[in-house]
Design an enzyme around this catalytic site. Sequence first.
Site, PDB file in Angstrom:
ATOM      1  N   ASP A   1      -4.055   7.747   7.472  1.00 27.42           N
ATOM      2  CA  ASP A   1      -3.847   6.458   6.829  1.00 27.42           C
ATOM      3  C   ASP A   1      -2.469   6.411   6.169  1.00 27.42           C
ATOM      4  O   ASP A   1      -2.115   7.306   5.393  1.00 27.42           O
ATOM      5  CB  ASP A   1      -4.952   6.267   5.773  1.00 27.42           C
ATOM      6  CG  ASP A   1      -4.927   4.913   5.131  1.00 27.42           C
ATOM      7  OD1 ASP A   1      -4.494   3.947   5.779  1.00 27.42           O
ATOM      8  OD2 ASP A   1      -5.373   4.807   3.958  1.00 27.42           O
ATOM      9  N   HIS A   2      -1.697   5.398   6.482  1.00 27.65           N
ATOM     10  CA  HIS A   2      -0.383   5.183   5.864  1.00 27.65           C
ATOM     11  C   HIS A   2       0.547   6.397   5.969  1.00 27.65           C
ATOM     12  O   HIS A   2       1.124   6.834   4.971  1.00 27.65           O
ATOM     13  CB  HIS A   2      -0.533   4.768   4.401  1.00 27.65           C
ATOM     14  CG  HIS A   2      -1.036   3.365   4.230  1.00 27.65           C
ATOM     15  ND1 HIS A   2      -0.240   2.255   4.413  1.00 27.65           N
ATOM     16  CD2 HIS A   2      -2.275   2.909   3.916  1.00 27.65           C
ATOM     17  CE1 HIS A   2      -0.966   1.165   4.199  1.00 27.65           C
ATOM     18  NE2 HIS A   2      -2.202   1.535   3.910  1.00 27.65           N
TER      19      HIS A   2
ATOM     20  N   HIS B   1      -4.449  -2.758  -2.411  1.00 23.38           N
ATOM     21  CA  HIS B   1      -5.113  -1.468  -2.582  1.00 23.38           C
ATOM     22  C   HIS B   1      -5.711  -1.378  -3.981  1.00 23.38           C
ATOM     23  O   HIS B   1      -5.087  -1.788  -4.959  1.00 23.38           O
ATOM     24  CB  HIS B   1      -4.114  -0.314  -2.390  1.00 23.38           C
ATOM     25  CG  HIS B   1      -3.688  -0.123  -0.976  1.00 23.38           C
ATOM     26  ND1 HIS B   1      -2.373   0.076  -0.603  1.00 23.38           N
ATOM     27  CD2 HIS B   1      -4.402  -0.082   0.176  1.00 23.38           C
ATOM     28  CE1 HIS B   1      -2.302   0.222   0.703  1.00 23.38           C
ATOM     29  NE2 HIS B   1      -3.520   0.129   1.197  1.00 23.38           N
ATOM     30  N   GLY B   2      -6.916  -0.820  -4.063  1.00 23.79           N
ATOM     31  CA  GLY B   2      -7.517  -0.562  -5.372  1.00 23.79           C
ATOM     32  C   GLY B   2      -8.613  -1.547  -5.736  1.00 23.79           C
ATOM     33  O   GLY B   2      -9.016  -2.408  -4.947  1.00 23.79           O
TER      34      GLY B   2
ATOM     35  N   GLY C   1      -6.865  -2.495   2.304  1.00 20.59           N
ATOM     36  CA  GLY C   1      -7.204  -2.961   0.968  1.00 20.59           C
ATOM     37  C   GLY C   1      -8.484  -3.760   0.937  1.00 20.59           C
ATOM     38  O   GLY C   1      -8.586  -4.776   0.245  1.00 20.59           O
TER      39      GLY C   1
ATOM     40  N   SER D   1     -11.432  -3.016  -0.318  1.00 24.24           N
ATOM     41  CA  SER D   1     -12.340  -2.809  -1.450  1.00 24.24           C
ATOM     42  C   SER D   1     -12.293  -3.995  -2.404  1.00 24.24           C
ATOM     43  O   SER D   1     -11.238  -4.554  -2.668  1.00 24.24           O
ATOM     44  CB  SER D   1     -11.961  -1.537  -2.217  1.00 24.24           C
ATOM     45  OG  SER D   1     -12.263  -0.378  -1.462  1.00 24.24           O
TER      46      SER D   1
ATOM     47  N   ASN E   1     -10.268  -1.124   6.004  1.00 22.77           N
ATOM     48  CA  ASN E   1     -10.115   0.096   5.216  1.00 22.77           C
ATOM     49  C   ASN E   1     -10.821  -0.017   3.865  1.00 22.77           C
ATOM     50  O   ASN E   1     -10.603  -0.984   3.136  1.00 22.77           O
ATOM     51  CB  ASN E   1      -8.635   0.390   4.990  1.00 22.77           C
ATOM     52  CG  ASN E   1      -7.927   0.865   6.238  1.00 22.77           C
ATOM     53  OD1 ASN E   1      -8.301   0.517   7.349  1.00 22.77           O
ATOM     54  ND2 ASN E   1      -6.892   1.650   6.053  1.00 22.77           N
TER      55      ASN E   1
END
Length: 287
Positions: free
Chosen positions: A80-81, A178-179, A209, A211, A230
């Site tokens: 990932d990334h 993200h987060g 991102g 979540s 993801n």
Amino acid sequence: MLMNMKELLSVAQKHQFAVPAFNVSSSMILKGVMEACREKKAPVIIAIHPDELSFVEDSFIAGVREEIIKSKIPAVIHLDHGGSFEQIIRAIHCGFTSVMIDASLLSFEENVAITRKVIEVAHAVNVSVEAELGTIGTTGNGGEAGTHEIIYTKPDTVKEFVARTGVDTLAIAIGTSHGIYPKNMQPKLRLDLLKEIRAMVDIPLVLHGGSANSDTEIAESVKLGISKINISSDIKDAFYKKCREVLQDPVIREPNTIYPPCIEAMKSVVYHKVDLFNDADKVKYYQ
């Protein structure tokens, strides 16, 4: 059934479901993800960020491969990334079946160039490649980089990028970060943008991102053509919240006493994501 991303997502795209990519940075989290996906008969992507790989080390990947083979569900081990060519080579060398080269902060031409370089090496050993156009935002607590202001993917660049690189999957920026979102930050997905991009190319599209986003918007993004989503913070948040609760007992110290309830708490999130992405009971399409 260990596969590369191109193989896994071609089936997902055909049958209109999205495969979750769960970020895994410990054997306990791996155990919970694989158990839950096996129970739900759901294909899965085990994603590991370079920072996570630095922590678990290369030898961890052998255990991931063994867990996938034991579980008998279609699965991918994905970097990932990946931020450099060196990180890509390390991942291929230690057994990943898919890699992401994230050159989204570089110029368009630089992004094309490094993506082509990665593809030349990766495709030679049957490893698939994901790239990114536009940038994912950051909440400041996701453990992964992002930009403070989202740079949305420009639809008119997508077709050119895919044609010039031959990339297998493409991560697009349509409003995620993200987060875990703080209370004063409400995500809003540009589903109109997704529709435009989906009409431009026929390769699987990826949403980073994922979540803490609205279930309604996520479900709609799957219907509109997202094939991979993801998830990192959501499962880790559930796992470690339960860990903190369990560890209030000052006496317990055995891992097989501490971690099972934490794994179960995390699995409830995995179940939810699998259902939300329409991924449950899709193993049948790979047999």
